[in-house]
Design a protein around this motif. Structure first.
Motif, PDB file in Angstrom:
ATOM      1  N   GLU A 323       0.764  -1.103   0.053  1.00  0.00           N
ATOM      2  CA  GLU A 323      -0.059  -0.027  -0.182  1.00  0.00           C
ATOM      3  C   GLU A 323       0.854   1.041  -0.232  1.00  0.00           C
ATOM      4  O   GLU A 323       0.452   2.167  -0.479  1.00  0.00           O
ATOM      5  CB  GLU A 323      -1.026  -0.203   1.221  1.00  0.00           C
ATOM      6  N   SER A 324       2.265   0.919   0.436  1.00  0.00           N
ATOM      7  CA  SER A 324       3.121   2.310   0.521  1.00  0.00           C
ATOM      8  C   SER A 324       3.464   2.781  -0.803  1.00  0.00           C
ATOM      9  O   SER A 324       3.721   4.018  -1.192  1.00  0.00           O
ATOM     10  CB  SER A 324       4.271   1.947   1.292  1.00  0.00           C
ATOM     11  N   SER A 326       1.247   3.664  -3.002  1.00  0.00           N
ATOM     12  CA  SER A 326       0.356   4.835  -3.250  1.00  0.00           C
ATOM     13  C   SER A 326       0.378   6.106  -2.249  1.00  0.00           C
ATOM     14  O   SER A 326      -0.338   7.068  -2.254  1.00  0.00           O
ATOM     15  CB  SER A 326      -1.043   4.554  -3.551  1.00  0.00           C
ATOM     16  N   GLU A 327       1.106   5.921  -0.998  1.00  0.00           N
ATOM     17  CA  GLU A 327       1.050   6.596   0.047  1.00  0.00           C
ATOM     18  C   GLU A 327       2.422   7.676   0.055  1.00  0.00           C
ATOM     19  O   GLU A 327       3.443   7.190  -0.438  1.00  0.00           O
ATOM     20  CB  GLU A 327       1.045   5.929   1.331  1.00  0.00           C
ATOM     21  N   GLU A 373     -11.146   7.390   3.421  1.00  0.00           N
ATOM     22  CA  GLU A 373      -9.779   7.017   3.180  1.00  0.00           C
ATOM     23  C   GLU A 373      -9.440   7.356   1.671  1.00  0.00           C
ATOM     24  O   GLU A 373      -8.510   7.982   1.646  1.00  0.00           O
ATOM     25  CB  GLU A 373      -9.525   5.442   3.355  1.00  0.00           C
ATOM     26  N   ASP A 374     -10.179   7.230   0.719  1.00  0.00           N
ATOM     27  CA  ASP A 374     -10.071   7.868  -0.384  1.00  0.00           C
ATOM     28  C   ASP A 374      -9.746   9.445  -0.520  1.00  0.00           C
ATOM     29  O   ASP A 374      -8.800   9.781  -1.284  1.00  0.00           O
ATOM     30  CB  ASP A 374     -11.292   7.512  -1.460  1.00  0.00           C
ATOM     31  N   ASN A 377      -6.453   9.892   1.351  1.00  0.00           N
ATOM     32  CA  ASN A 377      -5.207   9.752   0.438  1.00  0.00           C
ATOM     33  C   ASN A 377      -5.183  10.840  -0.341  1.00  0.00           C
ATOM     34  O   ASN A 377      -3.776  11.346  -0.654  1.00  0.00           O
ATOM     35  CB  ASN A 377      -5.722   8.419  -0.280  1.00  0.00           C
ATOM     36  N   ASN A 380      -3.721  13.923   1.277  1.00  0.00           N
ATOM     37  CA  ASN A 380      -2.228  13.754   1.671  1.00  0.00           C
ATOM     38  C   ASN A 380      -1.344  13.938   0.509  1.00  0.00           C
ATOM     39  O   ASN A 380      -0.188  14.345   0.912  1.00  0.00           O
ATOM     40  CB  ASN A 380      -2.080  12.313   2.599  1.00  0.00           C
TER      41      ASN A 380
END
Length: 553
Positions: A323-324, A326-327, A373-374, A377, A380
């Protein structure tokens, strides 16, 4: 007879309730006031509760408090649509109420249900009776009054389920739209399904998730190897990550190219910058392919076979590793004065928003509501003093506001309920004004934009005095059904005629993926000829399910 429940049973009750809700999501989706093809309450509630259970699966202890906190966190971040956000607030209230408890008495559980109701009501600015709020409130109040009268937990929950169903049956008496449509409230039905699943668990039979109905509670998260997979050779040995700067390729094109070189693929990108994460046996070839489209800003390659030999990575760390990708991806390193996030469906509409300066377009809206959460994200990824969110759907505004509450950044949610309103607000934006002034400008713009939608009916009904047959073309303005028939142009023309008045200057048509360009252009000419005092503009929207979106200003 059981008088208390421990942490293990508390867990099983939520899993059973979640599975029962997900098993009934199609039925709940069909309980839609408007006979349009985007009834999604069941889907939204299912995805919200599935996110809660996914977070619950990370908790190994039987601590009631930890179980409650995980359910609250998972549902909060996974909340989609108004019903999902309200459900997340109900769970949040329950979790808050059970903090510090080693076991729950009947009275404790009654207070938890009441706390869930109170928390949900506080989260809604203008609570509407005849909805899920009514069902949770009436069942919560009933629980408090009857907690001392029940001889066992089973008897108590049976009474709660009976009362919740009675409350659900009364929702059409409180909300005229429900009575006119001949349905009960869909969100309330979802809550009843949750309660019924809980009751089944406390009776000793946990409801199992039916195949194809959602995220199973026992499977590994997407992209995370199961126990069996850990014992075999790693198929693709190199974790390859890079950031590509390209004027010629978009994320979809890069994704299609990378699919043939490996798995665990994540591609995100905006404004000519694409970040790629892929597990591959040919990292060199992957990079060479990317170089055909621009320059590489960063490169990172790791040998996962060596890592695997040295240490087996725990499930949660592997999930974070994937997942990272896209973070932490920030579009602009240097802070800018403002940024925009919006939601839409359709390539044409996404391009329009991109052309109007939107930083991130989240795919979603009528058929798939973005989660909290979308939005988090997206927030951020933007480095700006003020970030404006345009949901463009009345069912998305609550999730956007929930992200606003969680974020530490300066977030402003513009309550746009449809695409024309979103576009109108962007046109009204003044880059030289502060956020307060722009929010006032947006409010003025929203008052002056009339919006209409042309789609098809998914069932027979009578609404606003108009008889509708399944598969009829229907036209809607605001919350009113205006026209129904077999001819697309005729119904669309009726809606436009209803929307135009002596102050109207511009009619804008956005045609969907099921309308041919030539047909749309011919129709626009017909409208221009018939309504000579307005200018008619036509754009490709590419939206699914809706033949035309209409704006009149």
């Amino acid at each position: 007879m059981k008088q208390t429940i421990n942490g293990n049973l508390f867990r099983e009750m939520f899993i059973s309730g979640a599975n029962n809700l997900q098993n009934n999501k199609d039925l709940i989706d069909k309980l839609n006031v408007f006979p349009v093809p985007d009834g999604d309450t069941g889907t939204n509630m299912s995805l919200t509760i599935a996110s809660a259970i996914k977070e619950l699966n990370k908790v190994n202890s039987d601590s009631i408090e930890e179980i409650g906190k995980s359910l609250s966190k998972g549902s909060l971040m996974g909340a989609r649509g108004n019903s999902g956000v309200i459900l997340s607030q109900i769970i949040r209230g329950i979790a808050k109420s059970v903090e510090g408890k080693n076991e729950l008495t009947i009275d404790d559980f009654a207070k938890a249900l009441k706390s869930g109701s109170d928390t949900a009501y506080k989260a809604v600015i203008k609570p509407i009776e005849g909805t899920i709020l009514t069902v949770v409130r009436e069942s919560g109040e009933f629980a408090i009054k009857n907690s001392k009268k029940s001889s066992s937990f089973i008897d108590f929950l049976e009474l709660i389920v009976i009362e919740a169903n009675k409350s659900l049956d009364r929702t059409p008496d409180l909300l005229k739209n429900l009575k006119d449509a001949g349905v009960v409230d869909s969100g309330g039905k979802g809550l009843v399904c949750l309660y019924e699943g809980m009751l089944s668990a406390i009776k000793g039979k946990v409801v199992e998730l039916k195949s194809g109905n959602g995220v199973t509670t026992t499977s590994s998260p997407v992209g995370v190897p199961s126990e069996n997979v850990r014992d075999v050779d790693i198929k693709f040995g190199y974790c390859t990550e890079f950031i590509l700067e390209s004027d010629t390729a978009n994320p979809d094109e890069i994704r299609d190219i990378m699919l043939k070189y490996g798995d665990s693929l994540v591609v995100v990108g905006y404004d000519g910058v694409v970040k790629v994460h892929v597990h591959s046996n040919e990292p060199g070839t992957v990079l060479q392919e990317a170089l055909k489209y621009g320059q590489l800003l960063t490169i990172k390659i790791e040998n996962m076979r060596v890592q695997h030999e040295n240490q087996i990575i725990p499930d949660e760390e592997q999930e974070e590793h994937i997942e990272s990708a896209s973070e932490g991806f920030v579009l602009n390193e240097e802070k800018k004065p403002y940024g925009f996030i919006t939601t839409t469906m359709g390539r044409g509409l996404a391009d329009i928003f991109d052309g109007l300066g939107v930083d991130i377009v989240i795919e979603g809206g009528q058929t798939m509501n973005p989660s909290t959460e979308d939005f988090m994200n997206a927030i951020n990824m933007i480095n700006a003093d003020d970030i404006y969110i345009l949901p463009n759907n009345g069912n998305v505004i609550m999730a956007a506001n929930q992200a606003k509450e969680i974020s530490e950044k300066s977030i402003h949610v513009v309550p746009t309920k449809n695409i024309p309103q979103g576009i109108g607000c962007l046109v009204a934006f003044d880059p030289d004004s502060d956020a307060k002034t722009n929010m006032e400008n947006f409010s003025d713009a929203l008052e002056n934009i009339k919006s209409g939608e042309i789609t098809f009916a998914v069932r027979d009904t009578i609404m606003d005095g108009i008889e509708v047959n399944e598969n009829d073309i229907i036209g809607i303005t605001g919350k009113k059904l205006v026209s129904s028939g077999k001819n697309l142009n005729e119904v669309t023309k009726n809606v436009i005629k209803e929307m135009i008045d002596e102050d109207s200057d511009i009619v804008t048509l956005y045609y969907g993926e099921d309308v041919e360009e030539d047909d749309a252009r011919l129709f626009a000419e017909i409208i221009q000829d018939e309504f000579e005092d307005v200018d008619v503009e036509l754009y490709y929207g590419g939206q699914p399910l809706y033949y035309y979106l209409i704006s009149v200003e």
